[in-house]
Design an enzyme around this catalytic site. Sequence first.
Site, PDB file in Angstrom:
ATOM      1  NE  ARG A 216     -26.141 -41.568 -17.624  1.00 15.76           N
ATOM      2  CZ  ARG A 216     -27.968 -41.525 -16.889  1.00 15.76           C
ATOM      3  NH1 ARG A 216     -27.446 -42.438 -16.515  1.00 15.76           N
ATOM      4  NH2 ARG A 216     -28.722 -41.089 -16.604  1.00 15.76           N
TER       5      ARG A 216
ATOM      6  CE1 TYR B 292     -31.745 -48.293 -18.254  1.00 12.34           C
ATOM      7  CE2 TYR B 292     -32.224 -47.660 -16.694  1.00 12.34           C
ATOM      8  CZ  TYR B 292     -32.757 -47.478 -17.836  1.00 12.34           C
ATOM      9  OH  TYR B 292     -33.212 -46.921 -18.012  1.00 12.34           O
TER      10      TYR B 292
ATOM     11  CG  HIS C 284     -34.969 -40.906  -6.911  1.00  8.93           C
ATOM     12  ND1 HIS C 284     -33.164 -41.205  -7.077  1.00  8.93           N
ATOM     13  CD2 HIS C 284     -35.000 -41.442  -8.347  1.00  8.93           C
ATOM     14  CE1 HIS C 284     -32.768 -41.008  -8.632  1.00  8.93           C
ATOM     15  NE2 HIS C 284     -34.638 -41.529  -9.486  1.00  8.93           N
TER      16      HIS C 284
ATOM     17  CG  ASN D 106     -31.329 -40.442 -24.867  1.00  7.65           C
ATOM     18  OD1 ASN D 106     -32.477 -41.150 -24.112  1.00  7.65           O
ATOM     19  ND2 ASN D 106     -30.574 -40.968 -24.602  1.00  7.65           N
TER      20      ASN D 106
END
Length: 724
Positions: free
Chosen positions: A582, A485, A452, A65
């Site tokens: 999140r 996910y 998206h 990340n």
Amino acid sequence: MAQTAESTPSPASEASGKIDLTAPEWYLNRELTWLAFNRRVLNEAEDERTPLLERVKFLAIVSSNLDEFFMKRVGGLKQQLGAGVQELSVDGRSPEQQLRECEAEVRAIKERKDDLFPQLHALLNAADIHLSRYAELDKTAQATLREWYLENIYPLLTPIGMDPAHPFPFISNLSLNLLVTVNQPDGARGPRLVRIKVPVGGGIPRFIRIGESAHFVPLEDIIAYNLDKLLPELEIQRWDLFRVTRNAIVERYEEQANDLLQVIEAELRDRKFAPTVRLEVSDGMPPVHRGMLAAELGLDEATDVFEVDGLMQRRDLMELLALDRPDLKDPPHHPIEHPKLMDAPNIFHLIRNSGPILLQHPYESFATSVERFLREASQDPKVLAIKMTLYRTARKSKIIEYLIDAAENGKQVAVAVELKARFDEEANVRWANSLEEAGIHVSYGVIGLKTHAKAIFVLRRDYDGLRRYAHLGTGNYHAGTARLYSDLGLLTSDPVLGEDLTELFNFLTTGYVANRRYTKLLPAPTNLKRALLEKIAREIALHSPENPGLIRFKTNALEDSEIARALYRASMAGVQVELIVRDSCRLRAGVPGLSENIRIISIVGRFLEHARIYYFRNGGDEEYFIGSADCMKRNLEARVETIVPVEDPECQGMLREILDIQLRDRRSAWDMQPDGQYVQRQPGEGDDPRSAHEILIERAQKRVRASGRKKLHGRDKRRGRLLS
């Protein structure tokens, strides 16, 4: 801990007696809140309740990340700084301020990582998983690795000297490199430097296994201790490791491009040579070498160079997850088949006759739901056309296979491929070419907007005429991430949604907005943001003590300042606002007079939270929406997104259950404090100590068992009627 604490402002200090909702003190910084999210992820690596190999996984995730953070966020801020941008962010920070604060926060996270790794290393050794240095091995093991190295690695290496005759070489992004200091045999010219790239990737692992045991040696160590053949007759004085991170923000101006595909391919080439934004060096590298590297790479040694204590590039620790050690991992999870889909011979008949089906991944199988939907569509002779959006997909993708099958079976197939899905551009270019070669109509979305949205649209000739079927989801059509996910999907044959999707795909394939009208679907950038603001305002108008308002959002990020201000207004009007966010979140929770009715939690655990749910109590006439869009300015204004209403009572009940379970979580939930910091919840006496993910796994399994009992009971009743 979370982002650097910011003082909690008091509305009472406002001289006018009213709160100025444009004041920067009410908003948190996007970059710092994202780094705070990574602190929470790192906490899972530190938490002794987490199984050992899962702790290693979380450490690797944080490392990965941070790589992405430097490529995208730090790279973007450096571009702004270089361009002389002085505009302040919503929270009142200049690009330079953001860079300096991010640097301090990254260094704090790095210190925690450096402190944690030796602890995990010791625990791995105790569990008979050994990560050793080459010099620690016995002569037999060293000889075995040397033989393997000479056969498999040595031919791949290219030592590059650095001296007046050999200019500083190009260093590729995220590559691991040895900087070797050598002396000539006669010592006449003094020490020289040689750069050797460690060839990790392309089937070559970072950690090389010794025999069949769980004993590993880093590849760079094997190379470093066997340099005699690569650099013969040279005296090896020392070697150090270094690694660079390059800016990934190299987008070209596409509006005047004749071929978007060529633009993306050019961007990929540009990215390889993009400016460096970070240099990592091994602990103890001589200052003169460190300074030389920083100067050659155009970096500020004081702010852009990070010294790594111990193992570098810890993202590669993810390789250890392949070990067959179930005792050191979470209990195995096998996604179940959705109960309604289990005995249905034809998925289209089921959707048409039983109504919409809500899918919950990874608790329910992606293969037996989404992939099945597309597979049956590709084979069904009554299906005339298939249209879908493609943002990311797996390397070996059944999705692509079924689309090609559909085209070969004579169906009209159209796919809107988003070429600019960050870090997946190369794969998407490859998929686009494969689809076009199969005769599929491929479009690249709309100029200036990323596509998206997650949608599959199927036109089928049913017994009573043409009918539209659809899958609308929150996650990518990627079989791998569907197991990692937490996402949602809706299978539906709602005719109104079908009409809306017809308009959406016409927009995607033509790029022309015209006067397209949508009845149920809320697409961005045309309708969604306005609709969300209107629904928040409606919740305020309908709120009363007798009929209190309630807003619940579950989203990956909440960054858009207009949405944030609207939620502040709702809180000030007395509406309860419950947010499951999140990572990045601009809002402050629990500030008296401003957000005392706002509760914000973050869930960090076994699965990556990725689903988006939007709920409005609406005076008792509840509304639920799911979709692809986060509450971010880019998603609401610069992307093609879809949010779909979920109107079926059973499906609404499932969404309510998800929200309730996550809001009650006492294991994986973190509560935001008024200063923007987060505090992890701890189970109290009588609390369920399990995470929301564990509970949702159990609920999915119970649904299957209950469905099986119901079907068995139905068969028994039919058998009884026959016997009577």
